[in-house]
Scaffold this motif. Structure first.
Motif, PDB file in Angstrom:
ATOM      1  N   ASN A  37      58.887 -39.562 -40.081  1.00  0.00           N
ATOM      2  CA  ASN A  37      59.616 -40.351 -41.465  1.00  0.00           C
ATOM      3  C   ASN A  37      58.291 -40.848 -42.028  1.00  0.00           C
ATOM      4  OD1 ASN A  37      60.739 -41.666 -43.467  1.00  0.00           O
ATOM      5  ND2 ASN A  37      62.314 -42.756 -42.143  1.00  0.00           N
ATOM      6  N   LEU A  38      57.785 -40.360 -43.114  1.00  0.00           N
ATOM      7  CA  LEU A  38      56.637 -40.915 -43.852  1.00  0.00           C
ATOM      8  C   LEU A  38      57.091 -41.987 -44.328  1.00  0.00           C
ATOM      9  CD1 LEU A  38      55.119 -37.497 -45.286  1.00  0.00           C
ATOM     10  CD2 LEU A  38      54.658 -38.617 -42.987  1.00  0.00           C
ATOM     11  N   TYR A  68      48.631 -39.798 -40.733  1.00  0.00           N
ATOM     12  CA  TYR A  68      49.010 -40.059 -42.285  1.00  0.00           C
ATOM     13  C   TYR A  68      48.923 -41.316 -42.453  1.00  0.00           C
ATOM     14  CZ  TYR A  68      52.121 -39.091 -46.287  1.00  0.00           C
ATOM     15  OH  TYR A  68      52.295 -39.040 -47.578  1.00  0.00           O
ATOM     16  N   ALA A  69      48.167 -41.697 -43.608  1.00  0.00           N
ATOM     17  CA  ALA A  69      47.963 -43.040 -44.116  1.00  0.00           C
ATOM     18  C   ALA A  69      48.221 -42.878 -45.710  1.00  0.00           C
ATOM     19  CB  ALA A  69      46.460 -43.580 -43.880  1.00  0.00           C
ATOM     20  N   VAL A 105      45.237 -40.740 -48.968  1.00  0.00           N
ATOM     21  CA  VAL A 105      46.735 -40.700 -49.049  1.00  0.00           C
ATOM     22  C   VAL A 105      47.311 -39.203 -48.607  1.00  0.00           C
ATOM     23  CG1 VAL A 105      48.350 -40.474 -50.952  1.00  0.00           C
ATOM     24  CG2 VAL A 105      46.524 -41.967 -51.310  1.00  0.00           C
ATOM     25  N   GLY A 106      47.880 -39.373 -47.709  1.00  0.00           N
ATOM     26  CA  GLY A 106      48.306 -38.081 -46.998  1.00  0.00           C
ATOM     27  C   GLY A 106      47.629 -37.879 -45.688  1.00  0.00           C
ATOM     28  N   TRP A 107      47.971 -36.668 -45.200  1.00  0.00           N
ATOM     29  CA  TRP A 107      47.424 -36.330 -43.816  1.00  0.00           C
ATOM     30  C   TRP A 107      46.010 -36.211 -43.713  1.00  0.00           C
ATOM     31  CZ3 TRP A 107      50.594 -36.806 -39.619  1.00  0.00           C
ATOM     32  CH2 TRP A 107      51.892 -36.543 -39.693  1.00  0.00           C
ATOM     33  N   HIS A 142      48.518 -50.455 -41.321  1.00  0.00           N
ATOM     34  CA  HIS A 142      49.446 -49.557 -41.210  1.00  0.00           C
ATOM     35  C   HIS A 142      49.353 -48.070 -40.909  1.00  0.00           C
ATOM     36  CE1 HIS A 142      52.373 -52.110 -44.200  1.00  0.00           C
ATOM     37  NE2 HIS A 142      52.094 -52.727 -43.109  1.00  0.00           N
ATOM     38  N   ILE A 143      49.936 -47.497 -40.063  1.00  0.00           N
ATOM     39  CA  ILE A 143      49.760 -46.079 -39.637  1.00  0.00           C
ATOM     40  C   ILE A 143      51.209 -45.636 -39.775  1.00  0.00           C
ATOM     41  CG2 ILE A 143      48.933 -44.110 -38.350  1.00  0.00           C
ATOM     42  CD1 ILE A 143      46.819 -45.837 -37.327  1.00  0.00           C
ATOM     43  N   ARG A 144      51.524 -44.352 -40.602  1.00  0.00           N
ATOM     44  CA  ARG A 144      52.824 -43.970 -40.783  1.00  0.00           C
ATOM     45  C   ARG A 144      52.884 -42.814 -39.699  1.00  0.00           C
ATOM     46  NH1 ARG A 144      55.391 -45.407 -45.777  1.00  0.00           N
ATOM     47  NH2 ARG A 144      53.912 -47.223 -46.575  1.00  0.00           N
TER      48      ARG A 144
END
Length: 201
Positions: A37-38, A68-69, A105-107, A142-144
């Motif tokens: 879940n992103l 993903y950040a 922003v993104g992978w 934060h790391i998603r």
């Protein structure tokens, strides 16, 4: 088999590992890194560096790590310098590389191979991702999502997914997975009767 008979895909092996972090804010624990879940994220809750430890039961062959950040949402919580380390245990980790992130922003994909390495993969029981600093001098991070991904090839001959692990190959037959092969210990058919079923058509 010619290249025209293969279709490139990707596979993820993080589910084979045990994951832990050095700290986490209540409600934003290590499980958020693996929930696909992103919109959720792991948030650290302590001093830097912030560590994510990934431990496999068997020595595995690894090529890439994906993170993903989202700087737009997380701002000063977003990592901007990450150290990637690997070894047999927590006590003999060696730093593979340090990566700088610029408002990601993104992978973001990191090769797990040392700089100027001629190898196609590394072998390790233990991988550690260390957040050394954040954007705007942020304290917690934060790391998603974090994933270990490998390039794979789909073979139309047997109708299965061929995952290139450098030497060994993991074959997925529908919902079933040969996890022993993924860990570097491929299964061997020793009788003619069993060999007949080595390829599902």
């Amino acid at each position: 088999m010619g290249d025209e008979e293969k279709n490139e895909s990707r596979a993820e092996i993080g589910k084979l590992a045990v994951w832990s972090v050095t700290s986490a804010k209540p409600g934003n624990g290590v499980e958020m890194l693996r929930d696909d879940n992103l919109e959720t994220y792991w948030q650290s809750d302590g001093g830097q560096p912030h560590l994510v430890n990934i431990q496999f039961q068997k020595k595995v062959r690894l090529k890439e790590l994906e993170v993903y950040a989202d700087f737009k949402q997380d701002e000063s919580y977003t990592p901007n310098k990450i150290s990637i380390r690997a070894g047999n245990s927590f006590h003999d980790l060696r730093e593979i590389k340090v990566v700088d992130l610029e408002e990601p922003v993104g992978w973001v994909t990191f090769s797990l191979l040392p700089e100027n390495s001629a190898k196609e993969y590394i072998r390790a029981y233990f991988v550690q991702l260390a957040v050394l600093s954040n954007h705007q001098n942020g304290r917690d991070t934060h790391i998603r999502q974090i994933k270990f991904t490998l390039v794979s090839m789909f073979s139309p001959v047997c109708g299965n997914l061929m995952l290139d692990w450098g030497v060994h190959v993991l074959q997925i037959y529908g919902p079933r997975q040969d996890l022993a092969r993924a860990m570097g210990h491929p299964l061997q058919f020793t009788t003619t009767e069993f060999s007949m079923f080595s390829c599902v058509r």
